[in-house]
Write a protein that holds these residues in place. Sequence first.
Motif, PDB file in Angstrom:
ATOM      1  N   VAL A 346       0.849  -1.190   0.000  1.00  0.00           N
ATOM      2  CA  VAL A 346       0.000   0.000   0.000  1.00  0.00           C
ATOM      3  C   VAL A 346       0.883   1.237   0.000  1.00  0.00           C
ATOM      4  O   VAL A 346       0.722   2.144  -0.839  1.00  0.00           O
ATOM      5  CB  VAL A 346      -0.931   0.023   1.235  1.00  0.00           C
ATOM      6  N   ALA A 347       1.853   1.297   0.925  1.00  0.00           N
ATOM      7  CA  ALA A 347       2.726   2.465   1.047  1.00  0.00           C
ATOM      8  C   ALA A 347       3.511   2.668  -0.242  1.00  0.00           C
ATOM      9  O   ALA A 347       3.632   3.791  -0.749  1.00  0.00           O
ATOM     10  CB  ALA A 347       3.670   2.280   2.234  1.00  0.00           C
ATOM     11  N   ASP A 348       4.002   1.562  -0.769  1.00  0.00           N
ATOM     12  CA  ASP A 348       4.810   1.604  -1.982  1.00  0.00           C
ATOM     13  C   ASP A 348       4.025   2.152  -3.173  1.00  0.00           C
ATOM     14  O   ASP A 348       4.480   3.044  -3.883  1.00  0.00           O
ATOM     15  CB  ASP A 348       5.250   0.169  -2.288  1.00  0.00           C
ATOM     16  N   SER A 349       2.816   1.606  -3.360  1.00  0.00           N
ATOM     17  CA  SER A 349       2.043   2.029  -4.528  1.00  0.00           C
ATOM     18  C   SER A 349       1.528   3.455  -4.350  1.00  0.00           C
ATOM     19  O   SER A 349       1.491   4.240  -5.295  1.00  0.00           O
ATOM     20  CB  SER A 349       0.894   1.051  -4.801  1.00  0.00           C
ATOM     21  N   LEU A 350       1.171   3.809  -3.105  1.00  0.00           N
ATOM     22  CA  LEU A 350       0.730   5.190  -2.866  1.00  0.00           C
ATOM     23  C   LEU A 350       1.859   6.170  -3.166  1.00  0.00           C
ATOM     24  O   LEU A 350       1.648   7.227  -3.749  1.00  0.00           O
ATOM     25  CB  LEU A 350       0.295   5.364  -1.404  1.00  0.00           C
ATOM     26  N   ARG A 351       3.085   5.797  -2.758  1.00  0.00           N
ATOM     27  CA  ARG A 351       4.239   6.653  -2.994  1.00  0.00           C
ATOM     28  C   ARG A 351       4.473   6.811  -4.498  1.00  0.00           C
ATOM     29  O   ARG A 351       4.740   7.898  -4.987  1.00  0.00           O
ATOM     30  CB  ARG A 351       5.459   6.009  -2.329  1.00  0.00           C
ATOM     31  N   LYS A 352       4.360   5.698  -5.211  1.00  0.00           N
ATOM     32  CA  LYS A 352       4.566   5.749  -6.658  1.00  0.00           C
ATOM     33  C   LYS A 352       3.567   6.687  -7.313  1.00  0.00           C
ATOM     34  O   LYS A 352       3.926   7.450  -8.214  1.00  0.00           O
ATOM     35  CB  LYS A 352       4.415   4.347  -7.271  1.00  0.00           C
ATOM     36  N   VAL A 353       2.315   6.620  -6.857  1.00  0.00           N
ATOM     37  CA  VAL A 353       1.282   7.455  -7.477  1.00  0.00           C
ATOM     38  C   VAL A 353       1.449   8.912  -7.054  1.00  0.00           C
ATOM     39  O   VAL A 353       1.448   9.821  -7.883  1.00  0.00           O
ATOM     40  CB  VAL A 353      -0.131   6.956  -7.094  1.00  0.00           C
ATOM     41  N   THR A 364       0.472  -3.025 -11.316  1.00  0.00           N
ATOM     42  CA  THR A 364      -0.271  -4.285 -11.392  1.00  0.00           C
ATOM     43  C   THR A 364       0.150  -5.290 -10.320  1.00  0.00           C
ATOM     44  O   THR A 364      -0.703  -5.939  -9.721  1.00  0.00           O
ATOM     45  CB  THR A 364      -0.119  -4.925 -12.782  1.00  0.00           C
ATOM     46  N   THR A 365       1.462  -5.392 -10.044  1.00  0.00           N
ATOM     47  CA  THR A 365       1.925  -6.357  -9.043  1.00  0.00           C
ATOM     48  C   THR A 365       1.333  -6.030  -7.674  1.00  0.00           C
ATOM     49  O   THR A 365       0.743  -6.887  -7.005  1.00  0.00           O
ATOM     50  CB  THR A 365       3.459  -6.321  -8.935  1.00  0.00           C
ATOM     51  N   GLU A 366       1.489  -4.767  -7.267  1.00  0.00           N
ATOM     52  CA  GLU A 366       0.984  -4.360  -5.959  1.00  0.00           C
ATOM     53  C   GLU A 366      -0.517  -4.598  -5.863  1.00  0.00           C
ATOM     54  O   GLU A 366      -1.011  -5.129  -4.861  1.00  0.00           O
ATOM     55  CB  GLU A 366       1.262  -2.870  -5.706  1.00  0.00           C
ATOM     56  N   ILE A 369      -1.384  -8.268  -5.493  1.00  0.00           N
ATOM     57  CA  ILE A 369      -1.069  -8.774  -4.152  1.00  0.00           C
ATOM     58  C   ILE A 369      -2.118  -8.313  -3.143  1.00  0.00           C
ATOM     59  O   ILE A 369      -2.625  -9.097  -2.341  1.00  0.00           O
ATOM     60  CB  ILE A 369       0.340  -8.319  -3.725  1.00  0.00           C
ATOM     61  N   LEU A 370      -2.482  -7.026  -3.203  1.00  0.00           N
ATOM     62  CA  LEU A 370      -3.453  -6.487  -2.234  1.00  0.00           C
ATOM     63  C   LEU A 370      -4.826  -7.114  -2.403  1.00  0.00           C
ATOM     64  O   LEU A 370      -5.462  -7.503  -1.417  1.00  0.00           O
ATOM     65  CB  LEU A 370      -3.536  -4.965  -2.370  1.00  0.00           C
ATOM     66  N   ILE A 371      -5.272  -7.230  -3.646  1.00  0.00           N
ATOM     67  CA  ILE A 371      -6.589  -7.838  -3.879  1.00  0.00           C
ATOM     68  C   ILE A 371      -6.563  -9.289  -3.402  1.00  0.00           C
ATOM     69  O   ILE A 371      -7.469  -9.749  -2.716  1.00  0.00           O
ATOM     70  CB  ILE A 371      -6.994  -7.744  -5.364  1.00  0.00           C
ATOM     71  N   GLY A 372      -5.488  -9.988  -3.732  1.00  0.00           N
ATOM     72  CA  GLY A 372      -5.356 -11.379  -3.319  1.00  0.00           C
ATOM     73  C   GLY A 372      -5.383 -11.521  -1.805  1.00  0.00           C
ATOM     74  O   GLY A 372      -6.159 -12.299  -1.248  1.00  0.00           O
ATOM     75  N   PHE A 373      -4.563 -10.717  -1.133  1.00  0.00           N
ATOM     76  CA  PHE A 373      -4.490 -10.780   0.330  1.00  0.00           C
ATOM     77  C   PHE A 373      -5.852 -10.507   0.955  1.00  0.00           C
ATOM     78  O   PHE A 373      -6.329 -11.252   1.806  1.00  0.00           O
ATOM     79  CB  PHE A 373      -3.465  -9.758   0.832  1.00  0.00           C
ATOM     80  N   GLY A 374      -6.505  -9.428   0.484  1.00  0.00           N
ATOM     81  CA  GLY A 374      -7.808  -9.049   1.018  1.00  0.00           C
ATOM     82  C   GLY A 374      -8.851 -10.138   0.825  1.00  0.00           C
ATOM     83  O   GLY A 374      -9.578 -10.485   1.746  1.00  0.00           O
TER      84      GLY A 374
END
Lengths: 391, 341
Positions: A346-353, A364-366, A369-374
């Motif tokens: 979450v932190a990583d993708s938010l930072r990227k955006v 797409t990777t992040e 992973i998040l959808i899968g985990f959730g």
Amino acid sequence: MMSHSFRIAWKDLLEVFRNRMGLVLLILMPIFMMVMVGYIYPSDSSVSNVTVALVNEDVGYGGYTNASSTLIAILDTVTSNTDSITLTEAASFDELRTMIQRGDADAGIVIASDFTTSIMNGQQGTITLVTDQSNMQMSATLQAVLEEVFDQLGTALAQQNVQNLGVDPSNALAVVQPYNVETQGAIEGEFTYFDFVAPGIIAMTVMMSVMTGLPVAISEERESGTLDGMMVAPISRTAVILGKTLAQIGRGLLQGLIIIAIAVTIFGVTIHGNILLVFALLLLCVFSFVGLGIVLTSFTKDQETATMLMSTIMFPMMFLSGVFFPVEQMPWFMQAISKCLPLTYVADSLRKVMILGADITMLTTELAILIGFGTVMIAVAVPVFKKAITS
Amino acid sequence: MESNNMIEVKNLTKKFGDFIAVDDISFEVKQSEVFGLLGPNGAGKSTTIRMLTTLIRPNDGTAKIGGYDVIKQDSKVRELIGLVSEKMIMYDRLTAKENLKFFGKLYNMPDSVLNPKIDELLEMLNLSKWKNSKVGTFSTGMRQRMNVIRALLNTPQVLFLDEPTLGLDPQSTVEIREFIKKLNREHKTTIILTTHMMNEADLLCDRIGIIDKGKIVALDTSANLKKTISGNGTTILKLEIPNLTSSLLNTIQSVKCVNSVSQENNSHIKIHATGDDAFDLIIDAVRAKKGKINSIEKLEPTLEDVFLKITGREVRDKADNKIVMKHGPGPKRFSQKQRVR
């Protein structure tokens, strides 16, 4: 079933809004986090208000001490032009050490006894930087600054020497330092440390909101008996979980919205990417934590234990997910743990955006992973929760 | 339904780890009956109610409400029942109306039915004035009335009441009891209530099941239960002896016809005895020890006496600190802790 879930979610949110103190904290907590993290951690490699003690042990060469005195004169000029470094003198290394121990000096510079001798004989002159090990962060920064100063002094000296050898003055620098290194960010614009920490803090606050909100939303209802009121009604157990999940998503998104507003208006953070994508990521963040929260709450008997368990899980997540410290600086096993934590993504993708203006195709990777985990967590949460309330 | 039994419980058992909370109980409750489960704290009353209201699953046995199995047809059962639990099922931060609307909507009641129903029930229990006040500001008595209203929203055929008057002031207690009677009389609602108060069970219930340590030890009408005492020649005497000493107590206990002696205060004792000559024997024993008798009273048996006779213990909270002295084994006290789940 959905209408029951919406009813439960609405009721939960109504309870949140009726809790004035809780609402104030909902706004205050992200402000505190931003202020603390933003100001306590050094924003760049600058130092301010430090005292450096100078020990000149140079005995000179043939009655001359011109090498060390030139150096000291330049140092004096450099330091008097900034108010960040104050230069004082110490008689010996021992006195310097005492000054650091007392806190009268933050670092020291020792010019070796054979300094002028070495320079005059075409050797390297030795300058020793003495650091204060009790303050590692500061020592490292100060060391970098002083090294830079001496590096520049050395280059200037070398440039002059080369010039004396008959090289064209305009080419002298290129002879001494053939490479010119410049630094530029991938994205244009001014960046502060707030820009770096804001995405992480947003992710973390939303996580904390969900993880502390769930014990209240579930354990408290169980303890106070109100859960029974829902359970004796002819509604499905899944509707209850879904309602709770919806309420947490609403609450998490609200808190995310508040903190983004605070970050942008008070701390001058700029969002370079799509704001809708930021919200979508927040939604995903809440989604990935709700299931985990429900599972953990189901395993605990009362609210107190649930809250403690949440904190136990939350703290390592906060520190290992790269919100404050870059993951790359951690030892390999911590990096491995970090890779298993949803908050990292979450932190990583938010930072990227937010900083790099990345679009959805770069995440797409992040996202996967998040959808899968959730999804996995919610799938686990439903039966675990059902079992917990009908044991 | 083949019979007019509203509730049929067969060999119901619930264990929590090694602790058997409800131990193989069976009973029936007829339609429109008020049935009481009477017993001390921790006897298994609440656990039984929780199993019958589908909140927890039994380990063994079956229970049917209105012909529906509580495990296999739990949604059907939930539509028929209302629960007034020992705990208040209300959200403090919501108003009375908001609370009732929330719970009513869980029963899929449309506004056109739900709103008049809420108004009617609030009016009936004198809470209309507080309709838009937050429940958190209510007194205990008001909260319990709210709790009852909530349980009646879906017009249940069976109403479960778990210790409905626990912790209420005398006035609220009377109000709630009157309301329960009225509900049963006017709406023919089947009512099953738990209590540890003997007089409450006596006052409200058509039939009473006495439950102790997870087992139903007696089940009958209040009158029949009391007959088991007076019928077998038990006499209950209350004596006032101003110069009461422990040696005098021991003497009374050792009289052949005395079953048990309980001390009520410094000078009053209650004696359970059998036999026609009990009266004489006890007075002789007291007089022989120079005990002064200020008054003597023959008491009608109460449910408390029934419980005492069956279990050898009084139905009291530990805090009451009353000692029951039995002929034979030494004093016994309650040591069970309350189990709700």
